[in-house]
Design an enzyme around this catalytic site. Structure first.
Site, PDB file in Angstrom:
ATOM      1  N   PHE A 187       0.766  -1.284   0.087  1.00  0.00           N
ATOM      2  CA  PHE A 187       0.047  -0.025  -0.108  1.00  0.00           C
ATOM      3  C   PHE A 187       0.813   1.104   0.032  1.00  0.00           C
ATOM      4  O   PHE A 187       0.372   2.499  -0.159  1.00  0.00           O
ATOM      5  CB  PHE A 187      -0.920   0.002   1.336  1.00  0.00           C
ATOM      6  CG  PHE A 187      -2.262  -0.809   0.820  1.00  0.00           C
ATOM      7  CD1 PHE A 187      -2.503  -1.360  -0.486  1.00  0.00           C
ATOM      8  CD2 PHE A 187      -3.310  -0.863   1.661  1.00  0.00           C
ATOM      9  CE1 PHE A 187      -3.650  -2.011  -0.689  1.00  0.00           C
ATOM     10  CE2 PHE A 187      -4.591  -1.395   1.498  1.00  0.00           C
ATOM     11  CZ  PHE A 187      -4.715  -2.004   0.047  1.00  0.00           C
ATOM     12  N   ARG A 188       2.294   1.345   0.082  1.00  0.00           N
ATOM     13  CA  ARG A 188       3.079   2.167  -0.333  1.00  0.00           C
ATOM     14  C   ARG A 188       3.155   3.341   0.670  1.00  0.00           C
ATOM     15  O   ARG A 188       3.774   4.338   0.279  1.00  0.00           O
ATOM     16  CB  ARG A 188       2.877   2.646  -1.705  1.00  0.00           C
ATOM     17  CG  ARG A 188       2.661   2.007  -2.841  1.00  0.00           C
ATOM     18  CD  ARG A 188       3.987   1.196  -3.184  1.00  0.00           C
ATOM     19  NE  ARG A 188       3.819   0.370  -4.253  1.00  0.00           N
ATOM     20  CZ  ARG A 188       4.747  -0.740  -4.601  1.00  0.00           C
ATOM     21  NH1 ARG A 188       5.709  -1.223  -3.518  1.00  0.00           N
ATOM     22  NH2 ARG A 188       4.557  -1.310  -5.768  1.00  0.00           N
ATOM     23  N   ASP A 238      -0.639  -9.741  -4.391  1.00  0.00           N
ATOM     24  CA  ASP A 238       0.578  -9.089  -4.543  1.00  0.00           C
ATOM     25  C   ASP A 238       0.481  -7.803  -5.273  1.00  0.00           C
ATOM     26  O   ASP A 238       1.323  -7.320  -6.172  1.00  0.00           O
ATOM     27  CB  ASP A 238       1.463 -10.057  -5.305  1.00  0.00           C
ATOM     28  CG  ASP A 238       3.176  -9.506  -5.056  1.00  0.00           C
ATOM     29  OD1 ASP A 238       3.249  -8.313  -4.541  1.00  0.00           O
ATOM     30  OD2 ASP A 238       4.189  -9.865  -6.066  1.00  0.00           O
TER      31      ASP A 238
HETATM   32 ZN   LIG Z   1       4.971  -8.277  -3.144  1.00  0.00          ZN
END
Ligand SMILES: [Zn+2]
Length: 444
Positions: A63-64, A303
């Site tokens: 989710f960065r 992913d």
């Molecule tokens: Zn990953």
């Protein structure tokens, strides 16, 4: 509407493998009863014509946030998740800063609690210096180990560090299995700048199997719980089956892109299809399906690795690896039911029961009395074509653009709150960190 006590009425629910009409009584965020008819006086959420699935648990997202919020953050990622019927996500540590210290873990906890509309768990990232901190990290869903370099540069090559982790860790050890030396050698022997279609040879199945073998041997020797992330080849699944026969405690996940896409996507779309491990040649997905249907795979996890289209459209060396799909992974699996690749019970097992079991998520993954009222109410007749303009992830594109999918969530409940529905999002609802149980240290 999210009152303290209400009934989801008229939905069909999987009961011993077949869909049957059931009411679901929700009380204080939990499922109080599942029966043909429940408390007539309770308020009604009309779900006639829909099926109720346990909210999907996506055990592998990026989710960065912190640090890379131009790609995604907890708010945008969790909104995308809700629209796809996902009610719990487990987030990977390769943010900026990486989740490799107790301080960074606390920072991410605060950000997720403040921004996420879905429940969440966090992975702690192993480095060559922090193994004692990784062992001490309380409440994390697991420790993530990159045996080969991928996005974020968290590779661990020290045997002593890996020995220490596998010997002492009581949490799932989630491994990104690609062998660094083999990948570097492949790159050297290529002898020219790589093109997108070289990706599969630069990060070969052999490299994946070699790293997996290292992890399996460690798990077997120490009795640790190894969870293999994004298995991309049948050869890896076969090694996992062999290790289980020898007594290894090993679980695994497959990503939708390895089941549904192959190298032809890279041939057509270049680095849009660049992902680690790579999309494999035609034929490999079918071999994964065959093993998945035999029960070898514990969960499907997206992913979800959002990057902007402009970033993906750069040259091979500049384009980041990773594909987004948190909002599509449940609709994609449901589409696979329509195509006869899977049964609906398999979808529930792979998207909810399986991940809850692998990571020990209390109260998650089932529509049963006492469980959290995390529900995806799905219209099996709703058909839609995936379009970039409708993608809710901040990345704004999808490898499945143009695909027609039938069967979409229309209402998503998180612990009894209608977090997403025809009226949009309940922006006041907030996700909570998953409950891993107090006795995990002893039981694991
Ligand atoms: Zn990953």
């Amino acid at each position: 509407m999210s009152p303290e006590r209400f009934a989801v009425r008229g939905a069909r629910v999987l009961v011993r493998g077949s869909l049957e009409r059931r009411d679901i009584l929700v009380q204080a965020g939990r499922i109080a009863e599942v029966a043909p008819e429940v408390d007539r006086d309770a308020q009604t959420l009309d779900a006639a014509g829909l099926i109720a699935l346990p909210g999907a648990i996506d055990a592998h997202v990026h989710f960065r946030e912190p640090g890379l919020t131009h790609k995604e953050d907890w708010a945008s990622g969790s909104r995308a998740a809700l629209a796809g019927g996902v009610t719990t996500v487990l987030d990977m540590p390769n943010t900026v800063p990486p989740t490799t210290s107790l301080e960074a873990l606390e920072q991410k906890r605060r950000l997720a609690a403040g921004g996420s509309l879905v429940d969440f768990g966090l992975f702690f990232g192993l480095t060559e210096q922090n193994v004692e901190e990784a062992l001490a990290a309380d409440g994390v869903a697991g420790v993530k180990v990159f045996l080969g370099a991928s996005t974020g540069g968290l590779v661990v090559r020290s045997e002593a560090v890996l020995e220490r982790l596998f010997a002492a860790c009581r949490k799932p050890i989630v491994v990104h299995a690609e062998e660094e030396n083999l990948m570097q050698a492949a790159r050297t022997s290529l002898g020219r700048p790589p093109r997108p279609l070289d990706h599969g040879a630069l990060r070969s199945v052999e490299a994946a199997v070699a790293a997996l073998q290292t992890a399996l041997e460690l798990a077997l020797r120490h009795g640790a719980h190894l969870h293999v992330a994004h298995v991309s080849s049948a050869a890896e699944l076969d090694r996992i089956v062999e290790a289980r026969k020898l007594g290894a405690r090993v679980t695994c996940e497959v990503a939708p892109h390895h089941l549904l896409l192959d190298e032809s996507y890279v041939a057509a779309q270049g680095c849009r299809g660049k992902v680690n491990p790579p999309l494999r040649p035609a034929g490999e997905p079918e071999r994964l399906w065959e093993r998945l249907r035999r029960g070898v795979v514990d969960c499907v996890a997206s992913d979800h690795a959002p990057h902007l289209a402009a970033e993906k459209d750069r040259t091979y060396d500049e384009a980041p690896s990773g594909l987004p799909s948190v909002e599509l992974f449940l609709p994609l699996l449901i589409e696979c039911v329509a195509r006869g690749r899977l049964g609906l019970a398999d979808v529930v097992r792979l998207s909810a029961e399986g991940p809850a079991q692998v990571f020990g998520l209390r109260g998650k993954g089932r529509i049963e009395r006492g469980y959290d009222a995390d529900l995806a109410l799905v219209d099996l007749q709703a058909g839609r074509t995936v379009e970039a303009s409708a993608i809710r992830s901040r990345c704004g594109w999808s490898p499945y653009e143009g695909w027609s999918l039938t069967g979409w969530p229309v209402v998503t409940l998180v612990r009894g709150r209608i977090a997403f529905g025809p009226q949009g999002y309940d922006a006041s609802s907030r996700g909570r960190e998953v409950d891993l149980g107090e006795s995990r240290g002893e039981s694991a």
